[in-house]
Design a protein around this motif. Sequence first.
Motif, short mmCIF file in Angstrom:
data_model
loop_
_atom_site.label_atom_id
_atom_site.label_comp_id
_atom_site.label_asym_id
_atom_site.label_seq_id
_atom_site.Cartn_x
_atom_site.Cartn_y
_atom_site.Cartn_z
N GLY A 61 0.78 -1.23 0.00
CA GLY A 61 0.00 0.00 0.00
C GLY A 61 0.81 1.27 0.00
N LEU A 62 2.06 1.22 0.49
CA LEU A 62 2.90 2.42 0.53
C LEU A 62 3.40 2.81 -0.86
N THR A 63 3.26 1.90 -1.83
CA THR A 63 3.60 2.25 -3.21
C THR A 63 2.51 3.17 -3.75
N TRP A 64 2.86 4.40 -4.13
CA TRP A 64 1.81 5.33 -4.55
C TRP A 64 1.25 4.93 -5.90
N HIS A 65 -0.05 5.20 -6.10
CA HIS A 65 -0.74 4.73 -7.29
C HIS A 65 -1.96 5.58 -7.58
N SER A 66 -2.39 5.54 -8.81
CA SER A 66 -3.61 6.25 -9.22
C SER A 66 -4.12 5.65 -10.52
N ALA A 67 -5.42 5.84 -10.77
CA ALA A 67 -6.04 5.34 -12.00
C ALA A 67 -6.62 6.52 -12.77
N ASN A 68 -6.16 6.71 -14.01
CA ASN A 68 -6.72 7.74 -14.89
C ASN A 68 -7.69 7.06 -15.84
N ILE A 69 -8.98 7.26 -15.59
CA ILE A 69 -10.03 6.51 -16.28
C ILE A 69 -10.62 7.34 -17.41
N ARG A 227 6.73 13.67 -4.49
CA ARG A 227 7.56 14.13 -3.37
C ARG A 227 6.87 13.89 -2.03
N ILE A 228 5.57 14.18 -1.97
CA ILE A 228 4.84 13.99 -0.72
C ILE A 228 4.76 12.50 -0.37
N ASN A 229 4.60 11.65 -1.38
CA ASN A 229 4.55 10.22 -1.08
C ASN A 229 5.88 9.72 -0.54
N HIS A 230 6.99 10.18 -1.12
CA HIS A 230 8.30 9.80 -0.58
C HIS A 230 8.46 10.33 0.84
N ALA A 231 7.91 11.50 1.10
CA ALA A 231 7.96 12.05 2.46
C ALA A 231 7.19 11.16 3.42
N SER A 247 11.77 17.26 4.54
CA SER A 247 11.39 18.26 3.53
C SER A 247 12.52 18.49 2.53
N TYR A 248 13.76 18.62 3.01
CA TYR A 248 14.89 18.84 2.10
C TYR A 248 15.18 17.61 1.26
N GLN A 249 15.04 16.43 1.84
CA GLN A 249 15.36 15.20 1.12
C GLN A 249 14.32 14.86 0.05
N THR A 250 13.18 15.51 0.09
CA THR A 250 12.13 15.24 -0.90
C THR A 250 11.91 16.40 -1.86
N GLY A 251 12.87 17.35 -1.89
CA GLY A 251 12.84 18.37 -2.93
C GLY A 251 12.18 19.69 -2.56
N PHE A 252 11.82 19.87 -1.29
CA PHE A 252 11.22 21.14 -0.87
C PHE A 252 12.31 22.05 -0.29
N HIS A 255 10.82 24.50 4.77
CA HIS A 255 10.06 23.65 5.68
C HIS A 255 8.58 24.04 5.71
N ALA A 256 8.30 25.34 5.75
CA ALA A 256 6.91 25.82 5.86
C ALA A 256 6.11 25.42 4.62
N HIS A 257 6.74 25.54 3.44
CA HIS A 257 6.05 25.16 2.21
C HIS A 257 5.76 23.67 2.20
N PHE A 258 6.73 22.87 2.62
CA PHE A 258 6.54 21.42 2.71
C PHE A 258 5.37 21.07 3.62
N SER A 259 5.34 21.66 4.80
CA SER A 259 4.28 21.36 5.77
C SER A 259 2.91 21.75 5.23
N ARG A 260 2.84 22.89 4.54
CA ARG A 260 1.58 23.36 4.00
C ARG A 260 1.07 22.42 2.90
N VAL A 261 1.96 22.02 1.98
CA VAL A 261 1.57 21.12 0.89
C VAL A 261 1.21 19.74 1.44
N PHE A 262 1.98 19.27 2.41
CA PHE A 262 1.73 17.96 3.01
C PHE A 262 0.32 17.92 3.62
#
Length: 280
Positions: A61-69, A227-231, A247-252, A255-262
Amino acid sequence: MEYLNSSLPIRIRHASYMPPVNMPHSHIDHEIYYFHSGKCNFIIGSQFYALEPGDLILMNGLTWHSANINPAYGYERTIVHFNPDYLHSWIPRAFFINILQPFSCIKHYRFSLKGQMREEFEAILQKLERMQHAADPIEKHRFHVSLLDFFLLLYELCDLPDSVSSPVLSTKENNVQQVMAYLDRHYAMDLHLDDLGKHLHLDRHHLSKVFKEVTGMTVFHYLTHLRINHAKVKLSLDPTLTITDVSYQTGFKHHAHFSRVFKQLVGCSPDQFRKSKLSS
């Protein structure tokens, strides 16, 4: 991005309607996705699949996924979510194999079921869906026996030589696959569309158009979710990392921007997400 943490240890859900837009997500429970009919581009990790009826995907389940239908076609699928700890608690100890091995690492399998195998698999799915809410104690035991047979079938599929399908992609789909693979390797870097186009030898405007057409997302919408999924994975697996480190290791850059997007995508702050993982 969804953070799935249901109290039900096993959930089998069949749908034959057009769901809302399925954005990239991950969750604690493992997932089995079976595609009955329709037209669907399925993204899992950095892999892209143009699904065909009878396709089956097994994933941690930790593998991120989506379906474009594609809404021009009918859509039908069955999803099984399950808590591996729950299954381990009652699987017979006499087994000399770990039938949950296909889900034990952050990867996935994709199969194309045909003929008798497809009929057998769909029949088991229907039976499990019908039995999952049984109240009678005997019926509950029968459900667990059927569930055990189901996971043995999945284990057998993964163990068969040449059973895992390799996708056949069009030129357009292959270009998208290259973009996703590149972003998955370099998501922590400062990325720009011009640089991405030059590296992959693709016109940036063509790249943007094709990516949106195939995935339903812009390149940078996809990158943000990636990036958020890796976080989420880092917060789940390494409690020694600070929120700033993640936040830095995932490309943000901030810190504040990372927390807001997360919080916008996950529904809680990074700290709250980590605490929920530690308490589960």
